[in-house]
Enzyme design. Structure first.
Site, PDB file in Angstrom:
ATOM      1  N   ASP A  67    -100.825 -76.783   6.355  1.00 31.51           N
ATOM      2  CA  ASP A  67    -101.226 -77.854   7.261  1.00 31.51           C
ATOM      3  C   ASP A  67    -100.072 -78.210   8.178  1.00 31.51           C
ATOM      4  O   ASP A  67     -98.916 -78.119   7.759  1.00 31.51           O
ATOM      5  CB  ASP A  67    -101.523 -79.117   6.429  1.00 31.51           C
ATOM      6  CG  ASP A  67    -102.973 -79.524   6.457  1.00 31.51           C
ATOM      7  OD1 ASP A  67    -103.792 -78.735   6.931  1.00 31.51           O
ATOM      8  OD2 ASP A  67    -103.265 -80.631   6.001  1.00 31.51           O
ATOM      9  N   TYR A  69     -97.473 -80.879   9.755  1.00 31.30           N
ATOM     10  CA  TYR A  69     -96.981 -82.181   9.327  1.00 31.30           C
ATOM     11  C   TYR A  69     -97.851 -83.269   9.968  1.00 31.30           C
ATOM     12  O   TYR A  69     -98.258 -83.152  11.117  1.00 31.30           O
ATOM     13  CB  TYR A  69     -95.531 -82.379   9.762  1.00 31.30           C
ATOM     14  CG  TYR A  69     -94.536 -81.435   9.118  1.00 31.30           C
ATOM     15  CD1 TYR A  69     -94.441 -81.329   7.736  1.00 31.30           C
ATOM     16  CD2 TYR A  69     -93.665 -80.670   9.893  1.00 31.30           C
ATOM     17  CE1 TYR A  69     -93.511 -80.478   7.145  1.00 31.30           C
ATOM     18  CE2 TYR A  69     -92.726 -79.826   9.313  1.00 31.30           C
ATOM     19  CZ  TYR A  69     -92.658 -79.728   7.933  1.00 31.30           C
ATOM     20  OH  TYR A  69     -91.731 -78.894   7.360  1.00 31.30           O
ATOM     21  N   PHE A  80     -93.586 -75.585   9.139  1.00 30.33           N
ATOM     22  CA  PHE A  80     -92.303 -76.043   8.568  1.00 30.33           C
ATOM     23  C   PHE A  80     -91.320 -76.582   9.597  1.00 30.33           C
ATOM     24  O   PHE A  80     -90.291 -77.156   9.233  1.00 30.33           O
ATOM     25  CB  PHE A  80     -91.625 -74.942   7.732  1.00 30.33           C
ATOM     26  CG  PHE A  80     -92.416 -74.504   6.544  1.00 30.33           C
ATOM     27  CD1 PHE A  80     -92.590 -75.349   5.458  1.00 30.33           C
ATOM     28  CD2 PHE A  80     -93.023 -73.252   6.501  1.00 30.33           C
ATOM     29  CE1 PHE A  80     -93.338 -74.957   4.356  1.00 30.33           C
ATOM     30  CE2 PHE A  80     -93.761 -72.854   5.399  1.00 30.33           C
ATOM     31  CZ  PHE A  80     -93.926 -73.703   4.314  1.00 30.33           C
ATOM     32  N   HIS A 189     -93.622 -72.357  -3.448  1.00 30.84           N
ATOM     33  CA  HIS A 189     -93.550 -73.139  -2.221  1.00 30.84           C
ATOM     34  C   HIS A 189     -92.227 -73.899  -2.168  1.00 30.84           C
ATOM     35  O   HIS A 189     -91.713 -74.320  -3.211  1.00 30.84           O
ATOM     36  CB  HIS A 189     -94.725 -74.117  -2.177  1.00 30.84           C
ATOM     37  CG  HIS A 189     -94.952 -74.727  -0.839  1.00 30.84           C
ATOM     38  ND1 HIS A 189     -94.248 -75.830  -0.394  1.00 30.84           N
ATOM     39  CD2 HIS A 189     -95.806 -74.385   0.163  1.00 30.84           C
ATOM     40  CE1 HIS A 189     -94.654 -76.138   0.824  1.00 30.84           C
ATOM     41  NE2 HIS A 189     -95.597 -75.279   1.194  1.00 30.84           N
TER      42      HIS A 189
END
Length: 225
Positions: A67, A69, A80, A189
């Site tokens: 997704d 942020y 990221f 992750h």
């Protein structure tokens, strides 16, 4: 919000069938309705930023996020990554920690990963938009069909790519990738909830460059300063 694809020409050609499909029309309608009632991230002009910074024929590495942020000013279309001046999210802090451990690269002063994208690192979220402050709010509205098609297209039409699959969600995408043609690297992750279970110490940055060099490609300069 305009959601007609403002996207780099090579991607526009490769994904023309997706843009013309019924599900994408439904996705556009959903986004237009969302924009009437909520703040949506990233801004419309940045939804396809990952594609605009990394043309199809330049892709060498693919990092798959889930997704965007969902905080104010964070998302700018690369998984990221955050714009200069925005505090580092915890996952990004852990990515930089592993980068330092793996290659000795100092933690940068900002979290903008454009430099990676411009060298051929496609930084792809599975869902390209999100409602402000509501993680996962745009999942299951069509974006996953679109980004799965992107991954499959890259796998089918290119060779010797490196796919970095961090966490179970990204790793499920391995089913779309021909492992006889490409390098798939998997790890936990980088989230604080899981980074100590195999992201730290994965050495994916150096392993990526080893594979690229072995297949006659330029390595990525992972430094950001």
């Amino acid at each position: 919000m305009s959601v007609n694809p403002i996207i780099e020409e090579s991607w526009k050609r490769e994904l023309a069938e997706q843009f013309a499909s019924p599900y994408f029309e439904q996705l556009k309608s959903f986004l237009l309705e969302e924009k009437k009632h909520f703040v949506v991230f990233p801004p419309g002009r940045l939804i396809f930023n990952a594609f605009n910074l990394t043309p199809f024929d330049k892709v060498k590495v693919v990092i798959i996020g889930q997704d965007p942020y969902h905080g104010e000013g964070q998302a700018h279309g690369l998984c990221f990554s955050v714009l200069p001046g925005v505090p580092f999210p915890k996952s990004l802090i852990n990515i930089f920690q592993e980068l330092n451990s793996d290659l000795g690269i100092d933690v940068p002063k900002n979290g903008n990963l454009d430099k990676w994208a411009q060298q051929g690192v496609l930084m792809l979220n599975a869902t390209l938009t999100v409602r402000a402050h509501q993680a996962g709010s745009h999942q299951n509205h069509g974006w996953e069909l679109f980004t799965d098609a992107v991954i499959k297209k890259l796998s089918d039409k290119k060779e010797h790519l490196v796919f970095l699959l961090w966490g179970a969600y990204a790793q499920a995408k391995s089913a779309l990738i021909d492992e006889t043609k490409h390098c798939i690297l998997m790890a936990a992750h980088p989230s604080p909830l899981s980074a100590y279970r195999g992201f730290f110490g994965c050495r994916h940055f150096s392993l990526t460059n080893q594979y690229l060099q072995k297949t006659g490609q330029e390595p990525i300069d992972w430094s950001l300063s």
